[in-house]
Write a protein that holds these residues in place. Structure first.
Motif, PDB file in Angstrom:
ATOM      1  N   GLY A 148      15.706   6.927 -27.759  1.00  0.00           N
ATOM      2  CA  GLY A 148      14.816   5.549 -28.211  1.00  0.00           C
ATOM      3  C   GLY A 148      13.864   5.681 -29.535  1.00  0.00           C
ATOM      4  N   ARG A 149      13.450   7.313 -29.656  1.00  0.00           N
ATOM      5  CA  ARG A 149      12.071   7.632 -30.135  1.00  0.00           C
ATOM      6  C   ARG A 149      12.857   7.563 -32.305  1.00  0.00           C
ATOM      7  N   ILE A 150      14.193   7.556 -32.323  1.00  0.00           N
ATOM      8  CA  ILE A 150      14.927   8.063 -33.821  1.00  0.00           C
ATOM      9  C   ILE A 150      14.963   6.873 -34.531  1.00  0.00           C
ATOM     10  N   THR A 151      14.410   7.428 -35.351  1.00  0.00           N
ATOM     11  CA  THR A 151      13.917   6.794 -36.921  1.00  0.00           C
ATOM     12  C   THR A 151      14.902   5.918 -37.266  1.00  0.00           C
ATOM     13  N   ASN A 152      15.025   4.732 -37.751  1.00  0.00           N
ATOM     14  CA  ASN A 152      15.360   3.995 -37.865  1.00  0.00           C
ATOM     15  C   ASN A 152      16.285   4.778 -39.640  1.00  0.00           C
ATOM     16  N   GLN A 153      16.103   5.040 -40.345  1.00  0.00           N
ATOM     17  CA  GLN A 153      16.689   5.600 -40.955  1.00  0.00           C
ATOM     18  C   GLN A 153      17.406   6.909 -40.007  1.00  0.00           C
ATOM     19  N   GLU A 154      17.565   7.523 -39.241  1.00  0.00           N
ATOM     20  CA  GLU A 154      17.949   8.409 -38.289  1.00  0.00           C
ATOM     21  C   GLU A 154      19.616   7.835 -38.069  1.00  0.00           C
ATOM     22  N   LEU A 155      18.845   6.166 -37.345  1.00  0.00           N
ATOM     23  CA  LEU A 155      19.933   5.391 -36.616  1.00  0.00           C
ATOM     24  C   LEU A 155      20.916   4.833 -37.768  1.00  0.00           C
ATOM     25  N   ALA A 156      20.999   4.843 -38.527  1.00  0.00           N
ATOM     26  CA  ALA A 156      21.518   4.181 -39.668  1.00  0.00           C
ATOM     27  C   ALA A 156      22.835   4.637 -40.255  1.00  0.00           C
ATOM     28  N   ASP A 157      22.041   5.808 -40.089  1.00  0.00           N
ATOM     29  CA  ASP A 157      22.948   7.235 -40.989  1.00  0.00           C
ATOM     30  C   ASP A 157      24.402   7.447 -39.637  1.00  0.00           C
ATOM     31  N   ARG A 158      23.455   7.255 -38.704  1.00  0.00           N
ATOM     32  CA  ARG A 158      24.695   7.767 -37.730  1.00  0.00           C
ATOM     33  C   ARG A 158      26.225   6.518 -37.304  1.00  0.00           C
ATOM     34  N   VAL A 159      25.791   5.618 -37.600  1.00  0.00           N
ATOM     35  CA  VAL A 159      26.089   4.084 -37.041  1.00  0.00           C
ATOM     36  C   VAL A 159      26.919   4.109 -38.571  1.00  0.00           C
ATOM     37  N   ALA A 160      26.638   4.457 -39.376  1.00  0.00           N
ATOM     38  CA  ALA A 160      26.825   4.507 -41.150  1.00  0.00           C
ATOM     39  C   ALA A 160      26.945   2.891 -41.578  1.00  0.00           C
ATOM     40  N   LEU A 161      25.337   2.600 -41.386  1.00  0.00           N
ATOM     41  CA  LEU A 161      24.610   1.250 -42.047  1.00  0.00           C
ATOM     42  C   LEU A 161      23.922   1.743 -42.736  1.00  0.00           C
ATOM     43  N   SER A 162      22.937   0.734 -43.644  1.00  0.00           N
ATOM     44  CA  SER A 162      22.189   0.403 -44.433  1.00  0.00           C
ATOM     45  C   SER A 162      20.682   0.514 -43.428  1.00  0.00           C
ATOM     46  N   PRO A 163      19.566   1.345 -43.674  1.00  0.00           N
ATOM     47  CA  PRO A 163      18.913   1.246 -43.124  1.00  0.00           C
ATOM     48  C   PRO A 163      17.978  -0.270 -42.575  1.00  0.00           C
ATOM     49  N   SER A 164      18.386  -0.922 -43.623  1.00  0.00           N
ATOM     50  CA  SER A 164      18.062  -2.261 -43.537  1.00  0.00           C
ATOM     51  C   SER A 164      18.904  -2.813 -42.653  1.00  0.00           C
ATOM     52  N   ALA A 165      20.221  -2.988 -43.002  1.00  0.00           N
ATOM     53  CA  ALA A 165      21.525  -4.069 -41.594  1.00  0.00           C
ATOM     54  C   ALA A 165      20.928  -3.261 -40.749  1.00  0.00           C
ATOM     55  N   CYS A 166      20.538  -2.205 -40.597  1.00  0.00           N
ATOM     56  CA  CYS A 166      20.800  -1.876 -38.994  1.00  0.00           C
ATOM     57  C   CYS A 166      19.331  -2.287 -37.873  1.00  0.00           C
ATOM     58  N   LEU A 167      18.003  -1.939 -39.225  1.00  0.00           N
ATOM     59  CA  LEU A 167      16.789  -2.663 -38.869  1.00  0.00           C
ATOM     60  C   LEU A 167      17.151  -4.425 -38.210  1.00  0.00           C
ATOM     61  N   ALA A 168      17.950  -5.046 -38.732  1.00  0.00           N
ATOM     62  CA  ALA A 168      17.934  -5.776 -38.915  1.00  0.00           C
ATOM     63  C   ALA A 168      18.455  -6.565 -37.264  1.00  0.00           C
ATOM     64  N   ARG A 169      20.003  -5.574 -37.079  1.00  0.00           N
ATOM     65  CA  ARG A 169      20.238  -5.621 -36.046  1.00  0.00           C
ATOM     66  C   ARG A 169      19.491  -5.370 -34.687  1.00  0.00           C
ATOM     67  N   VAL A 170      18.930  -4.545 -35.007  1.00  0.00           N
ATOM     68  CA  VAL A 170      18.068  -4.302 -34.008  1.00  0.00           C
ATOM     69  C   VAL A 170      16.486  -4.906 -33.370  1.00  0.00           C
ATOM     70  N   LYS A 171      16.765  -5.675 -34.660  1.00  0.00           N
ATOM     71  CA  LYS A 171      14.950  -6.835 -34.596  1.00  0.00           C
ATOM     72  C   LYS A 171      16.284  -7.976 -33.807  1.00  0.00           C
ATOM     73  N   ARG A 172      17.455  -7.877 -34.559  1.00  0.00           N
ATOM     74  CA  ARG A 172      18.328  -9.074 -33.468  1.00  0.00           C
ATOM     75  C   ARG A 172      18.282  -9.075 -32.003  1.00  0.00           C
ATOM     76  N   MET A 173      18.611  -7.963 -31.700  1.00  0.00           N
ATOM     77  CA  MET A 173      18.885  -7.589 -30.237  1.00  0.00           C
ATOM     78  C   MET A 173      17.752  -7.460 -29.110  1.00  0.00           C
ATOM     79  N   GLU A 174      16.389  -6.964 -30.346  1.00  0.00           N
ATOM     80  CA  GLU A 174      14.941  -7.208 -29.284  1.00  0.00           C
ATOM     81  C   GLU A 174      14.528  -8.324 -28.937  1.00  0.00           C
TER      82      GLU A 174
END
Length: 163
Positions: free
Chosen positions: A22-48
């Protein structure tokens, strides 16, 4: 489209990674799921925002904090009305020793996991529940001998789309 159906394969990958770390950075998360950081953050914020992700917590090893005893208890109520159920549920919510509690179907009414320092505290707590005006008729309890598997998160089938 229902909320369940609005979660796609990529969201499930994000949730699986966040449950691991749960402490992974957005950049690392985006890399692991093959998304851009902004798209990844938008998905996380939507799910929050929709409470699919409802918090981030530290996992604490209770064995490092001192003596502890995990008790699983089946509580049977002698009254099965809504008002008494609410009283029982409120009492369980207010007890710090209650780790989890579920209303269940079957031969008893509630399945509760307690964490207490010792058997003496469990005995006093069980007596308090039976004598506390909650109309709890029976408490059947078992003590945990050892943990075989810890909770690691909600299973995420990231290979298939939801049915």
């Amino acid at each position: 489209m229902t909320e369940k159906n609005s979660i796609d394969r990529i969201d499930r990958k994000i949730l699986a990674v966040l449950q691991e770390d749960g402490r992974i950075t957005n950049q690392e998360l985006a890399d692991r799921v093959a998304l851009s950081p902004s798209a990844c953050l938008a998905r996380v914020k939507r799910m929050e925002k929709s409470a699919i992700i409802n918090g981030y917590k530290a996992q604490v090893d209770v064995t490092k904090l001192g003596p502890s005893l995990t008790i699983f208890a089946e509580l049977t109520s002698s009254a099965h009305d809504t008002a008494n159920n609410r009283k029982i549920e409120q009492a369980l919510e207010e007890l710090p020793e209650v780790i989890e509690a579920y209303q269940v179907s079957g031969s008893y009414d509630y399945l509760v996991r307690f964490l207490v320092p010792d058997i003496e505290r469990w005995t006093a707590l069980a007596d308090q529940l039976v004598d506390g005006g909650l109309k709890i008729e029976t408490i059947r309890s078992v003590a945990s001998m050892k943990k075989v598997k810890s909770w690691t998160g909600v299973p995420m089938d990231t290979g298939k789309s939801p049915r």
